[in-house]
Design a protein around this motif. Structure first.
Motif, PDB file in Angstrom:
ATOM      1  N   LYS A  84       0.812  -1.214   0.000  1.00 27.98           N
ATOM      2  CA  LYS A  84       0.000   0.000   0.000  1.00 27.98           C
ATOM      3  C   LYS A  84       0.849   1.271   0.000  1.00 27.98           C
ATOM      4  CE  LYS A  84      -1.715  -1.049   4.030  1.00 27.98           C
ATOM      5  NZ  LYS A  84      -0.952  -2.233   4.432  1.00 27.98           N
ATOM      6  N   SER A  85       1.824   1.307   0.904  1.00 29.36           N
ATOM      7  CA  SER A  85       2.655   2.511   1.006  1.00 29.36           C
ATOM      8  C   SER A  85       3.435   2.729  -0.289  1.00 29.36           C
ATOM      9  CB  SER A  85       3.643   2.381   2.158  1.00 29.36           C
ATOM     10  OG  SER A  85       2.957   2.370   3.371  1.00 29.36           O
ATOM     11  N   THR A  86       3.957   1.651  -0.830  1.00 26.18           N
ATOM     12  CA  THR A  86       4.704   1.762  -2.079  1.00 26.18           C
ATOM     13  C   THR A  86       3.801   2.308  -3.173  1.00 26.18           C
ATOM     14  OG1 THR A  86       5.927  -0.180  -1.359  1.00 26.18           O
ATOM     15  CG2 THR A  86       6.188   0.494  -3.649  1.00 26.18           C
ATOM     16  N   MET A 205      -3.226   9.851   1.845  1.00 31.51           N
ATOM     17  CA  MET A 205      -3.135   9.601   3.287  1.00 31.51           C
ATOM     18  C   MET A 205      -2.671   8.171   3.516  1.00 31.51           C
ATOM     19  SD  MET A 205      -6.669  11.523   4.379  1.00 31.51           S
ATOM     20  CE  MET A 205      -6.202  12.116   5.983  1.00 31.51           C
ATOM     21  N   ASP A 206      -1.462   8.033   4.050  1.00 30.84           N
ATOM     22  CA  ASP A 206      -0.915   6.696   4.277  1.00 30.84           C
ATOM     23  C   ASP A 206      -1.149   6.292   5.729  1.00 30.84           C
ATOM     24  OD1 ASP A 206       0.361   4.323   4.209  1.00 30.84           O
ATOM     25  OD2 ASP A 206       2.367   5.118   3.821  1.00 30.84           O
ATOM     26  N   GLU A 207      -2.170   5.513   5.940  1.00 27.61           N
ATOM     27  CA  GLU A 207      -2.548   5.051   7.288  1.00 27.61           C
ATOM     28  C   GLU A 207      -2.525   6.181   8.309  1.00 27.61           C
ATOM     29  OE1 GLU A 207      -1.557   1.275   8.631  1.00 27.61           O
ATOM     30  OE2 GLU A 207      -0.690   0.564   6.773  1.00 27.61           O
ATOM     31  N   PRO A 208      -3.265   7.242   8.065  1.00 25.65           N
ATOM     32  CA  PRO A 208      -3.134   8.418   8.925  1.00 25.65           C
ATOM     33  C   PRO A 208      -3.586   8.176  10.362  1.00 25.65           C
ATOM     34  CG  PRO A 208      -5.004   8.651   7.464  1.00 25.65           C
ATOM     35  CD  PRO A 208      -4.260   7.437   7.006  1.00 25.65           C
TER      36      PRO A 208
HETATM   37 MG   LIG Z   1       2.815   1.222   4.850  1.00 28.84          MG
END
Ligand SMILES: [Mg+2]
Ligand SMILES: Nc1ncnc2c1ncn2[C@@H]1O[C@H](COP(=O)(O)OP(=O)(O)OP(=O)(O)O)[C@@H](O)[C@H]1O
Lengths: 418, 287
Positions: A84-86, A205-208
């Motif tokens: 996901k982050s990538t 928004m990365d796992e905010p």
């Molecule tokens: Mg991540």
């Protein structure tokens, strides 16, 4: 706690033919010394694990395609390590994709030079991070102005925009505080304000909310929903929490080992999981919070106009084995309802039309209400709940039986026949 | 039979001499420029410190100590400097201070940019690392030799030798500090569209500051140690007093000069450490 998810109008997008705000096409990201080599030799069937063992390369994102429309909240959900982050970093090129295309408003960002990329990041995209990514040596205000400062905006302008953003996230009065003086939830508000201050069209928004306590997390989700009704943004929201995804997302993409296994509205994900992986995920989801009235409503059995003769109404109710007749006008607007008893009373009084006995007060709801919220309406009276559109036209009715089915059926397993 | 065979001997020493001779001749203008660049500020600073009335120096030093390191260090500064004055070592101490300040300034001006370069490029770091390791393991007086060759005797070669000896921690810890900055904060900087310089000055350097200051502190301490040794190549100051004490077997004189060095060392150490600590940590001046 009821979920006040506002259903957007995106589900029928495909027919409207609108340009996607963000479009990813066949996106790949492979980590390792020679990603291109691995990419060209990749065997379609090979799993992430096999590729890692054979080549020492990590496939973080595998042939991912999706589009995100304007003002939509697009949630990407998956377990830790699913990429996901990538993926989200490929959208602002914090990570260079190995192959594939990312279009933002139709512009291919891979073709941008450094200066263009900077402009894109300064004006069009902003980002909120899991561990907030704040500058600990600066005050709240100085953190919020950060993006504007990079754009070299005038001081006055900066302060004004920052003050507005700080007010929006409810941090008014904390401007001078240092970051380490704030709780986690408040720190993320600063992160949110920083991205609101630059007024970008798209927020990544990365796992905010993942680093926050459950209670604070829920509160932040609710506030985020409220905020969204004030400022329209296109949001790409990463989470590993399905409930959060269902609550916030207009559409959800489920990722597994770098691939997207299903994209759909929360309701589609819950009611029609694409494979075992997804159904495993959604098994324990409280369906009442996700399934909408419109998807369990039925056609009303007896539709009549207000000048109908009571005798006829009784006949029709008997024939259809229904308890209630719905009175609509020429436009299809619901005027009232008539129960069998009321019709019989009218017939006894020898009235020529049911107009006088029709009940003007009746339970009704909108199509995008969750089943859970419809439940008390059904419990109150013995009549089905009318589902009305904004012009009060009757779209369908929700019966008690349908409601019970929606809430409790399918919660165990999918193949349970009922 | 037991001696190492003569014909294996290798004229490496001669070669080095030839190279050094060539360098001193051909590169003379280069060394001249460096000499001037070091000597001018050094001498001005020294004269300025001499020119200042003794009580003004004490007031300034104590004020700085109070501001950054707290009351106790300020008190220590006043007592220590008074002691130095009473012992008749005031002018020597001012000379030593001037040499240290100049050496440290040169080390910081060269070391921090090199550290930044090393942090920004893995290749630079890979090249620099063995040099830095080598420099720190070498005995300090070895650096006196090239300094004397290229800059003669006096304070300028003392500063050069001190610089070479003291600069590694500054480079090393600047590099480390920048590399240690949370990757998420760096990502945040990039995600909002910062240029390389904006990233450096708004994020990396401020966040690396405590580590960089720890490096500067180490550099200062090493410079202090070197200043004593550098008196062997003609740098005056407290070091020279210690050296004289040894040469004349005047233990008392050497001891007093030594104490004065310790006083200056403690003072500089506490203040520079406190400089690295303040702000970020939220713990204000830990005394
Ligand atoms: Mg991540
Ligand atoms: N710089 C990197 N070098 C090598 N492998 C990496 C790198 N970054 C990520 N990976 C790998 O890529 C895969 C996807 O990582 P990613 O961080 O995108 O996952 P994620 O879904 O965000 O997980 P999480 O929920 O833990 O944040 C993981 O297997 C990870 O180990």
């Amino acid at each position: 706690m009821p979920i006040t998810r506002k259903k957007s109008k995106v589900s029928n997008r495909s027919e409207v033919e609108e340009e996607a705000k963000v479009l990813c096409q066949n996106l790949w990201k492979i980590f390792g010394p020679d990603p291109q080599q691995v990419l060209s030799n990749i065997d379609d069937g090979a799993t992430k694990q096999e590729v890692l063992e054979e080549t020492g390369h990590v496939i973080a994102v595998k042939d991912v395609s999706f589009e995100v429309y304007e003002n939509e909240i697009f949630v990407i959900m998956g377990l830790s390590g699913s990429g996901k982050s990538t993926l989200v970093r490929c959208i602002n090129r914090l990570i260079e994709p190995t192959s594939g295309m990312v279009l933002i408003d139709g512009v291919d960002i891979a073709q941008m030079n450094n200066a263009e990329l900077r402009q894109l990041r300064r004006h069009k995209l902003s980002m909120v991070f899991q561990n907030f990514g704040l500058l600990p040596h600066r005050s709240v205000l100085d953190n919020v102005v950060f993006g504007l400062e990079l754009r070299r905006e005038k001081r006055k302008e900066r302060q004004k925009k920052a003050a507005r953003a700080i007010e929006m996230v409810g941090l008014k009065g904390w401007e001078k505080s240092r970051i380490y003086e704030l709780s986690g939830g408040m720190q993320q508000r600063v992160g949110l304000a920083r991205s609101l201050a630059v007024d970008s069209e798209i927020i990544l928004m990365d796992e905010p909310f993942s680093a926050l306590d459950p209670l604070i997390r829920r509160q932040m989700q609710d506030e985020f929903i409220n905020l969204r009704s004030v400022v329209k943004k296109t949001v790409i929201f990463i989470t590993h929490d399905l409930i959060e995804a269902l609550k916030l997302g207009d559409r959800i993409a489920i990722m597994k080992d770098g691939e997207i296994v299903q994209i759909g509205t929360p309701e589609e994900i819950v009611s029609q999981p694409a494979d075992d992986y997804v159904s495993e995920f959604v098994r324990d989801v409280p369906r009442g919070k996700v399934v909408l009235a419109e998807s369990i409503m039925e056609k009303p059995a007896v539709l009549i106009s207000s000048d109908q003769n009571p005798e006829v109404v009784i006949e029709e109710l008997k024939a259809k084995r229904a308890a209630v007749a719905f009175v609509i006008d020429a436009d299809g607007k619901l005027e009232g309802i008539v129960t069998k008893e009321q019709a019989m009373a009218a017939a006894q009084k020898r009235l020529t039309s049911i107009e006088g006995v029709a009940q003007r007060e009746f339970p009704s709801t909108s199509p995008d209400t969750t089943v859970e919220q419809v439940l008390p309406l059904v419990a109150e009276g013995n009549v089905p709940v009318a589902v009305l559109d904004e012009e009060k036209r009757l779209l369908g009715v929700v019966t008690r039986l349908a409601l019970i089915h929606a809430m409790y059926a399918g919660n165990e397993t999918n193949d349970a026949n009922e | 039979m037991f001696d190492f065979p003569e014909f294996f001997s290798f004229p490496l020493g001669d070669w080095i001499n030839i190279t050094v001779d060539w360098l001193t001749l051909e590169w003379a203008p280069f060394f001249d420029v460096i000499t001037i660049a070091i000597r001018e500020p050094l001498v001005s600073l020294e004269h300025f410190l001499w020119w200042l009335p003794w009580w003004a120096v004490i007031v300034i030093l104590a004020a700085v100590a109070w501001r950054f390191a707290g009351r106790r260090i300020a008190l220590f500064t006043v007592c220590g400097m008074l002691f130095i004055g009473v012992m008749g070592l005031w002018d020597e101490t001012m000379t030593t201070l001037a040499i240290i300040v100049t050496s440290v300034a040169v080390s910081v001006l060269v070391g921090i940019p090199l550290g930044i370069l090393a942090a920004k490029s893995d290749r630079v770091e890979a090249v620099a690392r063995p040099f830095l390791d080598g420099m720190q393991t070498m005995p300090s007086f070895v650096y006196l030799i090239p300094a004397v060759f290229f800059f003669g005797l006096g304070k300028v070669p003392a500063v050069v030798a001190t610089f070479i000896y003291a600069v590694p921690p500054c480079i090393r810890l600047t590099n480390l500090g920048i590399r240690q900055v949370s990757s998420e904060v760096v990502e945040a900087g990039k995600a909002f569209g910062s240029t390389g310089l904006q990233l450096l000055f708004k994020i990396q350097l401020p966040l690396a500051r405590p580590t960089i200051m720890a490096g500067v502190n180490q550099t200062i301490m090493m410079a202090l140690a070197m200043v004593v040794i550098a008196s062997m190549i003609g740098a005056s100051g407290l070091g020279l007093e210690v050296l004289r004490g040894i040469q004349r077997l005047d233990v008392g004189q050497g001891f007093l000069a030594g104490i004065s060095i310790v006083i200056v060392a403690i003072l500089i150490d506490r203040v520079s450490q406190a400089l690295g600590r303040t702000r970020e940590t939220g713990l204000r001046r830990g005394g």
